[in-house]
Design an enzyme around this catalytic site. Structure first.
Site, PDB file in Angstrom:
ATOM      1  N   HIS A   1      75.744  38.596  40.467  1.00  0.00           N
ATOM      2  CA  HIS A   1      74.498  39.270  40.907  1.00  0.00           C
ATOM      3  C   HIS A   1      73.310  38.410  40.489  1.00  0.00           C
ATOM      4  CE1 HIS A   1      72.118  43.193  41.519  1.00  0.00           C
ATOM      5  NE2 HIS A   1      71.227  42.237  41.300  1.00  0.00           N
TER       6      HIS A   1
ATOM      7  N   HIS B   1      69.257  36.781  41.654  1.00  0.00           N
ATOM      8  CA  HIS B   1      68.079  36.648  42.526  1.00  0.00           C
ATOM      9  C   HIS B   1      67.575  35.214  42.443  1.00  0.00           C
ATOM     10  CE1 HIS B   1      67.571  41.031  43.093  1.00  0.00           C
ATOM     11  NE2 HIS B   1      68.122  41.087  41.890  1.00  0.00           N
TER      12      HIS B   1
ATOM     13  N   LYS C   1      74.554  44.606  50.398  1.00  0.00           N
ATOM     14  CA  LYS C   1      73.846  45.252  49.284  1.00  0.00           C
ATOM     15  C   LYS C   1      73.151  46.523  49.747  1.00  0.00           C
ATOM     16  CE  LYS C   1      71.974  45.743  45.219  1.00  0.00           C
ATOM     17  NZ  LYS C   1      71.114  44.883  44.422  1.00  0.00           N
TER      18      LYS C   1
ATOM     19  N   HIS D   1      72.876  49.291  44.293  1.00  0.00           N
ATOM     20  CA  HIS D   1      71.824  49.544  43.292  1.00  0.00           C
ATOM     21  C   HIS D   1      71.833  51.047  43.067  1.00  0.00           C
ATOM     22  CE1 HIS D   1      67.941  48.717  41.164  1.00  0.00           C
ATOM     23  NE2 HIS D   1      67.940  50.023  41.263  1.00  0.00           N
TER      24      HIS D   1
ATOM     25  N   HIS E   1      74.690  46.098  37.965  1.00  0.00           N
ATOM     26  CA  HIS E   1      73.891  46.202  36.733  1.00  0.00           C
ATOM     27  C   HIS E   1      73.910  47.600  36.116  1.00  0.00           C
ATOM     28  CE1 HIS E   1      71.094  47.574  39.770  1.00  0.00           C
ATOM     29  NE2 HIS E   1      70.738  46.376  40.153  1.00  0.00           N
TER      30      HIS E   1
ATOM     31  N   ASP F   1      71.819  39.525  37.185  1.00  0.00           N
ATOM     32  CA  ASP F   1      70.590  40.094  37.739  1.00  0.00           C
ATOM     33  C   ASP F   1      69.374  39.295  37.275  1.00  0.00           C
ATOM     34  OD1 ASP F   1      69.095  41.769  39.332  1.00  0.00           O
ATOM     35  OD2 ASP F   1      68.986  43.395  37.879  1.00  0.00           O
TER      36      ASP F   1
HETATM   37  O1  DOR Z   1      64.797  44.286  37.507  1.00  0.00           O
HETATM   38  C1  DOR Z   1      65.082  44.101  38.671  1.00  0.00           C
HETATM   39  N1  DOR Z   1      64.572  43.067  39.362  1.00  0.00           N
HETATM   40  N2  DOR Z   1      65.905  44.958  39.266  1.00  0.00           N
HETATM   41  C2  DOR Z   1      66.146  44.899  40.584  1.00  0.00           C
HETATM   42  O2  DOR Z   1      66.882  45.718  41.073  1.00  0.00           O
HETATM   43  C3  DOR Z   1      65.466  43.895  41.435  1.00  0.00           C
HETATM   44  C4  DOR Z   1      65.072  42.729  40.650  1.00  0.00           C
HETATM   45  C5  DOR Z   1      64.093  41.848  41.396  1.00  0.00           C
HETATM   46  O3  DOR Z   1      64.347  41.524  42.563  1.00  0.00           O
HETATM   47  O4  DOR Z   1      63.085  41.451  40.808  1.00  0.00           O
HETATM   48 ZN    ZN Z   2      69.199  42.661  41.148  1.00  0.00          ZN
END
Ligand code: DOR
Ligand code: ZN
Length: 348
Positions: free
Chosen positions: A13, A15, A98, A135, A173, A247
Site C-alpha cells: 500500500h 502513495h 481500491k 479504506h 491500514h 501507506d
Molecule cells: O493518511 C492518509 N493519507 N490516509 C489515506 O487514506 C490517504 C493518504 C493520502 O493519500 O495522503
Molecule cells: Zn493510503
C-alpha cells in the site's frame, strides 16, 4: 543478532503521487522494496485501465524498472465499468481495485456513496479473482472519528463480503483491535489486512498530547494504545493474513503544518529500520520476513522476490534525513520517536 537477511520486501500500500513529487519520492521506495501496490488517489483519480497504464509508465520513468515493479490499482467509482476492470486485470495492467468511501480521506471525493451501485463490479471482481482493497472508515459525520473503522466493519464491510462470496478483500491500514479480530475470525481464506509502520509505533497521544503534531496525523487516525498493541501482536504473530502496507503518503510541509492539514505520514525512507526495531522489541525478528516479504505475495498469488536485502544493527544509532526535498517544498520524514539502530544495506 546484528544482521538479518530477508527476501526483498514489498509494500502492499503506497502513495507515490505524480509529477515532481513522484520523481522525488519514488527512489525512496525503490531502494528497499521490490514491488508496491500503487494507490490511485491522484487528482483526478486513476479510474480506467488506460489511465493506470499511463500512470505505470510515469512511475517506470521515475525509477529504474529493474529495481522496482509498480502494481497498479483502479479507483472504484459508482461509474466504474466492470468490463474495463476485468480487461485491465486480464491484460496485466492492474493488480487490484481500491474502494474509498466518498469523503473518507485525501482525494476521495469520487469514491463510493451507495454501495449497491458497485455491486456489479464487485461480482465481476469476485469472478475474476481481482482483490478489493478497502479504506475501511464510514464517513457519517455522526460517527466519532475514532470509531469509524469499527463501525465500517459492521455496517459496510461485512455486508459487502456476505453479498459477494469469494471476493478477495484486503482491509487496508488497519488501526483497531476490532479489525484484527475480524481478520482472525475469518474462515474464508479470502481476507487479508495491511498494517502500516506508523500504526505500529504511534498512538493518538503522539498526535495530540503536549501540542498538536501534524506529521503524525494520518487516516485512519491512530487510536489508543491498546489498539497499537493489538496491531503489533497481529504483525509479529506470523499469521500470514497480516502483511506490510506502509501507506507512505507524502505531503509537503506547507500542506501538513497549516490550519487544516492533510492526512499522511511519509515513512518510506525509514520503514524497514523502524520495523526491524518493532520486531526486535517484540522478540519476533524471525517473523519479520514473513510480514515484509512472504505473506503479501502469498495473498496476491505472486512469488516472493528472489533478491535479498540485509539489515544491520549498529550500537550507535544513525540519523536519517529529516526532510526529503521536492520541487514543491520539503516533505518531513516520519520520526518514530526512538533511535534507529537497524539500517538497510542499500545506500541511504
Ligand atoms: O493518511 C492518509 N493519507 N490516509 C489515506 O487514506 C490517504 C493518504 C493520502 O493519500 O495522503
Ligand atoms: Zn493510503
Amino acid at each position: 543478532m546484528d544482521t538479518i537477511t530477508l527476501r526483498r520486501p514489498d509494500d502492499w500500500h503506497l502513495h507515490l503521487r505524480d509529477g515532481a513529487m513522484l520523481a522525488a519520492v519514488a527512489p525512496d521506495s525503490a531502494r528497499d522494496f521490490g514491488r508496491a501496490i500503487i494507490m490511485p488517489n491522484l487528482v483526478p483519480p486513476v479510474v480506467t485501465g488506460a489511465q493506470a497504464a499511463a500512470y505505470r509508465d510515469r512511475i517506470r520513468a521515475a525509477v529504474p524498472a529493474a529495481d522496482f515493479a509498480p502494481l497498479m490499482t483502479l479507483y472504484l467509482t459508482e461509474a466504474t465499468d466492470p468490463a474495463d476492470v476485468v480487461a485491465a486485470h486480464a491484460a496485466g495492467i492492474i493488480t487490484a481495485v481500491k474502494l474509498y468511501p466518498a469523503g473518507a480521506t485525501t482525494n476521495s471525493a469520487s469514491g463510493v456513496r451507495d454501495f449497491d451501485r458497485v455491486r456489479g463490479v464487485l461480482e465481476a471482481m469476485a469472478e475474476a479473482a481481482i482483490p478489493l482493497l478497502v479504506h475501511g472508515e464510514v464517513t457519517d459525520p455522526d460517527i466519532d472519528i475514532f470509531d469509524r473503522e469499527a463501525v465500517f466493519i459492521d455496517r459496510v464491510l461485512d455486508p459487502i463480503r456476505r453479498a459477494t462470496p469469494g471476493l478477495r478483500v484486503v482491509m487496508e491500514h488497519i488501526t483497531t483491535s476490532e479489525a484484527v479480530g475480524y481478520v482472525r475470525a475469518d474462515t474464508s481464506g479470502a481476507l487479508g489486512a495491511t498494517v502500516t509502520v506508523h500504526h505500529l509505533v504511534i498512538n493518538r497521544n503522539h498526535i495530540l498530547a503536549g501540542g498538536i503534531r501534524p506529521h503524525y496525523y494520518c487516516l485512519p487516525v491512530a487510536k489508543r494504545e491498546t489498539h497499537r498493541v493489538a496491531l503489533v501482536d497481529a504483525a509479529t504473530s506470523g499469521d500470514a493474513r497480516f502483511f506490510l502496507g506502509t501507506d507512505s503518503a507524502p505531503h509537503v510541509d506547507a500542506a501538513k503544518e497549516t490550519g487544516c492539514g492533510c492526512a499522511g505520514c511519509y515513512t518510506a525512507p525509514v520503514a524497514l529500520p523502524i520495523l526491524a526495531q518493532v520486531f526486535e522489541d517484540a522478540g519476533a525478528l524471525d517473523r519479520l520476513e514473513g510480514f515484509t516479504s512472504l505473506h503479501g505475495p502469498a495473498f496476491y498469488g505472486l512469488a516472493p522476490n528472489e533478491a535479498r536485502i540485509t539489515l544491520t544493527r549498529a550500537a550507535e544509532p544513525w540519523s536519517p534525513h529529516r526532510k526529503r526535498s521536492t520541487a514543491g517544498g520539503p516533505v518531513t520524514v516520519f520520526d518514530p520517536g526512538f533511535p534507529l539502530h537497524w539500517r538497510t544495506n542499500a545506500p541511504a
